[in-house]
Scaffold this motif. Sequence first.
Motif, PDB file in Angstrom:
ATOM      1  N   GLY A 156       0.821  -1.202   0.000  1.00 34.88           N
ATOM      2  CA  GLY A 156       0.000   0.000   0.000  1.00 34.88           C
ATOM      3  C   GLY A 156       0.851   1.246   0.000  1.00 34.88           C
ATOM      4  N   ASP A 157       0.239   2.386   0.330  1.00 37.75           N
ATOM      5  CA  ASP A 157       0.978   3.643   0.443  1.00 37.75           C
ATOM      6  C   ASP A 157       1.088   4.014   1.917  1.00 37.75           C
ATOM      7  OD1 ASP A 157      -1.547   4.603   1.101  1.00 37.75           O
ATOM      8  OD2 ASP A 157      -1.894   5.538  -0.843  1.00 37.75           O
ATOM      9  N   SER A 158       1.388   5.273   2.199  1.00 41.95           N
ATOM     10  CA  SER A 158       1.617   5.659   3.596  1.00 41.95           C
ATOM     11  C   SER A 158       0.380   5.496   4.469  1.00 41.95           C
ATOM     12  CB  SER A 158       2.114   7.112   3.670  1.00 41.95           C
ATOM     13  OG  SER A 158       1.191   7.994   3.066  1.00 41.95           O
ATOM     14  N   ASP A 216      -5.552   8.660  -5.099  1.00 36.83           N
ATOM     15  CA  ASP A 216      -4.402   9.435  -5.553  1.00 36.83           C
ATOM     16  C   ASP A 216      -3.448   8.564  -6.377  1.00 36.83           C
ATOM     17  OD1 ASP A 216      -5.546   9.788  -3.001  1.00 36.83           O
ATOM     18  OD2 ASP A 216      -4.085  11.294  -2.441  1.00 36.83           O
ATOM     19  N   ALA A 217      -3.255   7.319  -5.924  1.00 36.66           N
ATOM     20  CA  ALA A 217      -2.308   6.413  -6.580  1.00 36.66           C
ATOM     21  C   ALA A 217      -2.817   5.911  -7.922  1.00 36.66           C
ATOM     22  CB  ALA A 217      -2.011   5.226  -5.662  1.00 36.66           C
ATOM     23  N   LEU A 218      -4.108   6.079  -8.174  1.00 39.23           N
ATOM     24  CA  LEU A 218      -4.701   5.614  -9.427  1.00 39.23           C
ATOM     25  C   LEU A 218      -4.944   6.769 -10.402  1.00 39.23           C
ATOM     26  CD1 LEU A 218      -7.238   3.069  -7.907  1.00 39.23           C
ATOM     27  CD2 LEU A 218      -5.123   2.527  -9.123  1.00 39.23           C
ATOM     28  N   GLY A 219      -4.401   7.934 -10.076  1.00 36.96           N
ATOM     29  CA  GLY A 219      -4.512   9.089 -10.959  1.00 36.96           C
ATOM     30  C   GLY A 219      -3.282   9.228 -11.843  1.00 36.96           C
ATOM     31  N   ILE A 223       3.374  11.087  -9.090  1.00 36.72           N
ATOM     32  CA  ILE A 223       4.034  10.266  -8.068  1.00 36.72           C
ATOM     33  C   ILE A 223       4.541   8.932  -8.604  1.00 36.72           C
ATOM     34  CG2 ILE A 223       2.842  11.324  -6.127  1.00 36.72           C
ATOM     35  CD1 ILE A 223       0.835   9.084  -6.146  1.00 36.72           C
ATOM     36  N   PHE A 224       4.127   8.537  -9.808  1.00 35.93           N
ATOM     37  CA  PHE A 224       4.684   7.331 -10.411  1.00 35.93           C
ATOM     38  C   PHE A 224       6.169   7.564 -10.730  1.00 35.93           C
ATOM     39  CE2 PHE A 224       4.223   4.157 -14.199  1.00 35.93           C
ATOM     40  CZ  PHE A 224       4.967   3.214 -13.501  1.00 35.93           C
ATOM     41  N   ALA A 269      -8.118  18.062 -11.871  1.00 35.38           N
ATOM     42  CA  ALA A 269      -8.055  17.499 -13.230  1.00 35.38           C
ATOM     43  C   ALA A 269      -7.731  16.014 -13.167  1.00 35.38           C
ATOM     44  CB  ALA A 269      -7.025  18.248 -14.075  1.00 35.38           C
ATOM     45  N   PHE A 270      -8.450  15.315 -12.291  1.00 35.30           N
ATOM     46  CA  PHE A 270      -8.162  13.896 -12.068  1.00 35.30           C
ATOM     47  C   PHE A 270      -8.484  13.067 -13.317  1.00 35.30           C
ATOM     48  CE2 PHE A 270      -9.140   9.573 -10.754  1.00 35.30           C
ATOM     49  CZ  PHE A 270      -8.122   9.289  -9.866  1.00 35.30           C
ATOM     50  N   THR A 271      -7.542  12.222 -13.694  1.00 31.56           N
ATOM     51  CA  THR A 271      -7.725  11.278 -14.794  1.00 31.56           C
ATOM     52  C   THR A 271      -7.256   9.914 -14.339  1.00 31.56           C
ATOM     53  OG1 THR A 271      -7.338  12.992 -16.461  1.00 31.56           O
ATOM     54  CG2 THR A 271      -7.081  10.704 -17.167  1.00 31.56           C
TER      55      THR A 271
END
Length: 376
Positions: free
Chosen positions: A68-70, A127-130, A135-136, A275-277
């Motif tokens: 996972g993330d933080s 956030d991780a799927l945007g 952040i990638f 501007a989430f994608t």
Amino acid sequence: MKNKPLYILIGCIAFLFLADKVFLIPEVRDSFMQPGGMVYYRHRIHQLDLYRKAMEKPSDKRRVVVLGDSRSFGIGTSMAQLAGKDDVEIWNFAGPQAVPAYHLFVLERILEADRKPDAIILGLSPDALGRNAGIFASPVLNYGVDSEFIESYRTQIPDRDLDTYANSRRFAVVGMQFSIRTLIRRIKGSLNPRDRSGEAALLLQGRQLSEEEKARLQSLALASSENLAIYDFHTSPQIDVLDQLKGAQYGWFGYMNADELKKETDTLVSLYLEAFTVSEEQMFYLEKSMQLMDQANIPAVVFWPRVNPYLREVYQKEPKISMLWTRVTRLANRYGLGTADLNVTEETSCQHYYDASHLSIDCYPSITGYLLQRPR
């Protein structure tokens, strides 16, 4: 001799270029660890070796891996024990701002061991799927994965992220996000060391703890000190604490008031969610991880972390985000994995938010106990 200044200039540029490339050598980077993501991602590579060695030995405990993330940092063995789960050993491989590509990187290496984990808990954040958060590229490509992984999945890495990664190698010191302010602070801390033994003594006062638990609390006090030793992977007390907790992190105590929480949430939204994608690349990595867990016949649960009410409202108002969990749930069902939305379950209704992104650590015993029952 007329061109002597030009030669000197060219020589200086060449020297600086070569000196910069020294910071691509792993041993050198291990001596100049920057605060934050670099520490955690370097620790996870080290922890993979510890995990493999541990898995070679029999254990009467159920071994659970956390990805996972933080927002998944607080899921650890101590939290399980507080929830009455004494038969569990948790190895936490979550990374700061980690995306599904990083989960796949770790999972592939975990599955190289002869013995598989007894269960996997996978935390996902919108956030991780945007695709636009950046952040990638950094921290994940920059610190989290190796060149072999990048070459294997190059077609599933956006050009913008590949360019950012390439620049982090072209200009190594900049890519490490070297902080002059941190350097000055740590030099001062080494010249005028702060004695934190009194703080450690206060933590220990009146508690009936084992020697291991006392050592852990003393390490936590030392790890919050700033000095030059923290730069070195082999001497850093921060690495020592992460080792003791098998990757978990319990440092986020207390909670924000409502005004501060709203203000910080607005900042968070402007940085990562405007501007989430949806990143179809990250959905690819997520499905690949689910396939591997299904093929290895490992019980698993995918969970949506609890977030503060202001951030939850943003998620609900943006259709691209609100539909993500439905999409993730359908994928998980296809591969026989459990799912859990911590925002809607009574057992995980703790409302103590350390900051706009994270719950306070006092919420994690109930969360850990709940999630340990969900893998299937």
